[in-house]
Design a protein around this motif. Sequence first.
Motif, PDB file in Angstrom:
ATOM      1  N   GLY A  88       0.803  -1.224   0.000  1.00 23.12           N
ATOM      2  CA  GLY A  88       0.000   0.000   0.000  1.00 23.12           C
ATOM      3  C   GLY A  88       0.833   1.270   0.000  1.00 23.12           C
ATOM      4  O   GLY A  88       0.391   2.311   0.483  1.00 23.12           O
ATOM      5  N   LEU A 124      -6.739 -14.211  -3.040  1.00 25.23           N
ATOM      6  CA  LEU A 124      -5.455 -14.836  -3.353  1.00 25.23           C
ATOM      7  C   LEU A 124      -4.856 -15.446  -2.091  1.00 25.23           C
ATOM      8  O   LEU A 124      -4.461 -14.723  -1.166  1.00 25.23           O
ATOM      9  N   GLN A 148      -2.048 -17.188   0.120  1.00 28.42           N
ATOM     10  CA  GLN A 148      -0.582 -17.110   0.086  1.00 28.42           C
ATOM     11  C   GLN A 148       0.027 -18.261   0.875  1.00 28.42           C
ATOM     12  O   GLN A 148      -0.329 -18.476   2.038  1.00 28.42           O
ATOM     13  N   VAL A 187      10.322  -8.925  -5.044  1.00 28.28           N
ATOM     14  CA  VAL A 187       9.249  -7.942  -4.839  1.00 28.28           C
ATOM     15  C   VAL A 187       9.622  -6.589  -5.460  1.00 28.28           C
ATOM     16  O   VAL A 187       8.779  -5.899  -6.034  1.00 28.28           O
ATOM     17  N   ARG A 204      10.964  -4.349  -3.436  1.00 27.69           N
ATOM     18  CA  ARG A 204      11.080  -3.596  -2.183  1.00 27.69           C
ATOM     19  C   ARG A 204      11.536  -4.559  -1.092  1.00 27.69           C
ATOM     20  O   ARG A 204      11.282  -5.759  -1.172  1.00 27.69           O
ATOM     21  N   HIS A 217       8.214  -7.958  -8.817  1.00 25.83           N
ATOM     22  CA  HIS A 217       6.769  -7.693  -8.853  1.00 25.83           C
ATOM     23  C   HIS A 217       6.435  -6.233  -9.161  1.00 25.83           C
ATOM     24  O   HIS A 217       5.683  -5.950 -10.090  1.00 25.83           O
ATOM     25  N   ILE A 218       7.030  -5.289  -8.421  1.00 28.60           N
ATOM     26  CA  ILE A 218       6.594  -3.896  -8.616  1.00 28.60           C
ATOM     27  C   ILE A 218       7.066  -3.318  -9.956  1.00 28.60           C
ATOM     28  O   ILE A 218       6.469  -2.387 -10.480  1.00 28.60           O
ATOM     29  N   ARG A 275      -2.696   1.900 -15.019  1.00 22.24           N
ATOM     30  CA  ARG A 275      -2.706   2.034 -13.564  1.00 22.24           C
ATOM     31  C   ARG A 275      -4.025   1.560 -12.952  1.00 22.24           C
ATOM     32  O   ARG A 275      -5.071   1.621 -13.597  1.00 22.24           O
ATOM     33  N   ILE A 276      -3.942   1.112 -11.713  1.00 19.30           N
ATOM     34  CA  ILE A 276      -5.126   0.677 -10.970  1.00 19.30           C
ATOM     35  C   ILE A 276      -5.037   1.277  -9.565  1.00 19.30           C
ATOM     36  O   ILE A 276      -3.947   1.571  -9.094  1.00 19.30           O
ATOM     37  N   LEU A 328      -4.409 -12.536   0.531  1.00 26.22           N
ATOM     38  CA  LEU A 328      -4.762 -11.141   0.262  1.00 26.22           C
ATOM     39  C   LEU A 328      -6.118 -11.097  -0.415  1.00 26.22           C
ATOM     40  O   LEU A 328      -6.340 -11.783  -1.413  1.00 26.22           O
ATOM     41  N   SER A 335      -1.920  -8.389 -15.637  1.00 32.60           N
ATOM     42  CA  SER A 335      -1.768  -9.792 -15.242  1.00 32.60           C
ATOM     43  C   SER A 335      -1.285 -10.646 -16.407  1.00 32.60           C
ATOM     44  O   SER A 335      -0.304 -11.384 -16.296  1.00 32.60           O
ATOM     45  N   VAL A 379       1.304 -17.769  -4.564  1.00 30.61           N
ATOM     46  CA  VAL A 379       0.035 -17.031  -4.540  1.00 30.61           C
ATOM     47  C   VAL A 379      -0.949 -17.838  -5.384  1.00 30.61           C
ATOM     48  O   VAL A 379      -0.702 -18.070  -6.566  1.00 30.61           O
TER      49      VAL A 379
HETATM   50 FE1  N7H Z   1       1.137  -6.332  -5.649  1.00 28.45          FE
HETATM   51  N1  N7H Z   1       3.869  -8.563  -2.359  1.00 28.45           N
HETATM   52  O1  N7H Z   1       3.864  -8.776  -1.191  1.00 28.45           O
HETATM   53  O2  N7H Z   1       4.824  -8.916  -3.034  1.00 28.45           O
HETATM   54  N2  N7H Z   1       2.497  -5.668  -4.288  1.00 28.45           N
HETATM   55  N3  N7H Z   1       0.925  -8.052  -4.622  1.00 28.45           N
HETATM   56  N4  N7H Z   1      -0.365  -6.910  -6.933  1.00 28.45           N
HETATM   57  N5  N7H Z   1       1.204  -4.548  -6.607  1.00 28.45           N
HETATM   58  C1  N7H Z   1       3.046  -4.417  -4.248  1.00 28.45           C
HETATM   59  O3  N7H Z   1       4.510  -0.463  -3.730  1.00 28.45           O
HETATM   60  C2  N7H Z   1       1.689  -8.505  -3.556  1.00 28.45           C
HETATM   61  C3  N7H Z   1      -1.077  -8.071  -6.867  1.00 28.45           C
HETATM   62  C4  N7H Z   1       0.516  -4.193  -7.761  1.00 28.45           C
HETATM   63  O4  N7H Z   1       3.536   1.298  -8.327  1.00 28.45           O
HETATM   64  C5  N7H Z   1       3.977  -4.333  -3.161  1.00 28.45           C
HETATM   65  O5  N7H Z   1       2.692  -0.266  -2.566  1.00 28.45           O
HETATM   66  C6  N7H Z   1       1.169  -9.787  -3.106  1.00 28.45           C
HETATM   67  C7  N7H Z   1      -1.935  -8.193  -8.024  1.00 28.45           C
HETATM   68  C8  N7H Z   1       0.834  -2.821  -8.135  1.00 28.45           C
HETATM   69  O6  N7H Z   1       5.505   0.463  -7.978  1.00 28.45           O
HETATM   70  C9  N7H Z   1       3.983  -5.556  -2.546  1.00 28.45           C
HETATM   71  C10 N7H Z   1       0.088 -10.076  -3.899  1.00 28.45           C
HETATM   72  C11 N7H Z   1      -1.711  -7.066  -8.790  1.00 28.45           C
HETATM   73  C12 N7H Z   1       1.731  -2.366  -7.182  1.00 28.45           C
HETATM   74  C13 N7H Z   1       3.063  -6.419  -3.263  1.00 28.45           C
HETATM   75  C14 N7H Z   1      -0.054  -8.998  -4.844  1.00 28.45           C
HETATM   76  C15 N7H Z   1      -0.744  -6.262  -8.075  1.00 28.45           C
HETATM   77  C16 N7H Z   1       1.939  -3.456  -6.235  1.00 28.45           C
HETATM   78  C17 N7H Z   1       4.824  -3.119  -2.780  1.00 28.45           C
HETATM   79  C18 N7H Z   1      -0.823 -11.260  -3.885  1.00 28.45           C
HETATM   80  C19 N7H Z   1      -2.301  -6.658 -10.118  1.00 28.45           C
HETATM   81  C20 N7H Z   1       2.381  -0.970  -7.132  1.00 28.45           C
HETATM   82  C21 N7H Z   1       4.066  -2.070  -2.038  1.00 28.45           C
HETATM   83  C22 N7H Z   1      -1.028 -12.022  -2.853  1.00 28.45           C
HETATM   84  C23 N7H Z   1      -2.603  -7.481 -11.079  1.00 28.45           C
HETATM   85  C24 N7H Z   1       3.689  -1.008  -7.876  1.00 28.45           C
HETATM   86  C25 N7H Z   1       3.729  -0.840  -2.850  1.00 28.45           C
HETATM   87  C26 N7H Z   1       4.298   0.369  -8.063  1.00 28.45           C
HETATM   88  C27 N7H Z   1       2.781  -3.378  -5.130  1.00 28.45           C
HETATM   89  C28 N7H Z   1       2.822  -7.801  -3.042  1.00 28.45           C
HETATM   90  C29 N7H Z   1      -1.019  -8.978  -5.821  1.00 28.45           C
HETATM   91  C30 N7H Z   1      -0.294  -5.021  -8.498  1.00 28.45           C
HETATM   92  C31 N7H Z   1       4.845  -5.877  -1.320  1.00 28.45           C
HETATM   93  C32 N7H Z   1       1.692 -10.667  -1.993  1.00 28.45           C
HETATM   94  C33 N7H Z   1      -2.888  -9.350  -8.330  1.00 28.45           C
HETATM   95  C34 N7H Z   1       0.278  -2.058  -9.322  1.00 28.45           C
END
Ligand code: N7H
Length: 527
Positions: free
Chosen positions: A202, A290, A292, A320, A322, A388-389, A408-409, A442, A459, A506
């Motif tokens: 977040g 989802l 984990q 990740v 981060r 991921h990010i 963006r979302i 999540l 995705s 996931v």
């Molecule tokens: Fe992700 N994680 O723990 O690894 N995500 N995410 N996500 N995610 C983000 O930057 C995570 C999922 C995005 O602008 C952070 O705010 C996990 C889906 C986007 O730089 C972390 C799951 C989708 C961003 C995780 C999951 C996204 C983002 C860093 C599933 C879309 C912003 C915190 C269980 C299809 C990227 C942050 C940016 C950030 C994790 C799901 C998308 C730690 C565990 C399904 C757009």
Amino acid sequence: LLEVEQIQGNILGGFNKDFQQFLFFEIVDPVKVKKWLQLIIPQVKISTAKEVVTFNRLYKTMYSKIGSEPKGVIASWVNIAFSFQGLKKLVPDESMKDFSKRSPFVQGMQSSAGILGDPIRDEAAEGNPKNWVLGGERNSPEILLLIASDSESELNRIVEEIKNTVVDSGSSVNNGLKLVYEEAGRVRPDLPGHEHFGFRDGISQPGVRGLFSTAPGDTLTKRWIEPTDKAFQTDAEPGEKLIWPGEFVFGYAKQNDLSSEPTVVEESELPNYGVPVWAKNGSFLVVRRLRQDVEGFWKFLSEKAAEVNLSAELLGAKMVGRWPLGAPIMRSPKEDNAQLAKDDHANNNFLYESDTPEVKLQTHLKYSDPFLKAKSDIAGNVCPFSAHIRKVNPRDFQTDAGPSSIRRILRRGIPFGPPLKIDPKNPTASLTEDAAKGNRGLMFLCYQTDIKRQFEFISQSWANNKEQPHGSGGQDPIIGQNDEENRVRQFTYEPNKSFDIMKEFVIPTGGEYYFQPSINALENIIS
Ligand code: N7H
């Protein structure tokens, strides 16, 4: 101006509450449900963007003044959303005809399972829609009530109040509704703000143009501004790029991938965007449950890290993008950094193709360590291409499919299930008995106006694609799926150094696509 009294609060404001409940209902008797909606809407009061954004801003101001969570401030909010099948039962055909037949919203999430990479060929797989616990073939979650509060007892009170209007003591159906699924979203008590793998979440969101003033020197004004006002062109927070509101709410200017000017959408044009005119001030909501596998994730990291001669924590940070505390690897390549992680002016302030200048930490103005400069990373030396990010938001990187600003979302997810606490510095030693047997994950929620171009594109075309958006690098090791080749995923952790990931950490266990209408449409079209 954004009609903030018409737009539901979770869309632009984000509930951002520690306690949230998701109630999913099937419509058994539409006539009774319309009456129920007329009763419940004034009773629970659907929260608007005006309320939620104003509250969040005030809260943030108080927080920054006193330096900790303000005590005794309690707000509770309710929002409502409908699946296409649900809307069809409540709204006359004539008013439904402008929804584009081919859109993911109309087809439903189960039809998109293949596009999302879910294991549709393996009927026994947990992620197959036959086995989803929410939606899929098990149940029809047609109405979603989202309830959020700062207080768990207050949340429970509202949830009970709503349930009492639906469920009789004797039967599960009353007022024409059936409660088919319920999930409790809870901020981790042991690690607030972190998801279950242990990483802070977040942090990065798109800034929505028109939400509030961000002009230099004009701090915390309570004015709402014209999204087109040229005086307000700066990022909402450093690194938080401003995006035209039409990407998230129907009826407003959208990003234009061909120019920096927006595409302005008139109300009469909404049918061309695949939604009826009454969709104005509404948004599409994606809900994905989802699960984990936290234990599996850290076991894999520990084993692989030893093989490739890195620490498990660093390998996790590379996956990740981060570190667990939230510091971006782009600004702190070698270790986590608590100060950087909590500083809003630095923690999201980085790009991938260009250098981002040094920023002074807000909290420690004298602190100026060189790692605060974020050097460009064109080759993926620092942040792997498929971190991921970096996959889901390539920022300034010119992708195969144009700028990422049209992808963006607005994310609104929250963890479910009890945490399994693991120390990233010593994962194997800290792995404890998993009392919940892996039932945690999540509740992923996101808002957008084009599910195909935004959520599904991210995705399918980026997270699940080993080539894009950077040309190579493997699948997203967190959310990527590969429904070919035994579902094996590849991860390039340093240029020319890759390994295979044979297991998913996931697992999709359900979800649906929803439409979250304006207050007006709720009162005059749907109920
Ligand atoms: Fe992700 N994680 O723990 O690894 N995500 N995410 N996500 N995610 C983000 O930057 C995570 C999922 C995005 O602008 C952070 O705010 C996990 C889906 C986007 O730089 C972390 C799951 C989708 C961003 C995780 C999951 C996204 C983002 C860093 C599933 C879309 C912003 C915190 C269980 C299809 C990227 C942050 C940016 C950030 C994790 C799901 C998308 C730690 C565990 C399904 C757009």
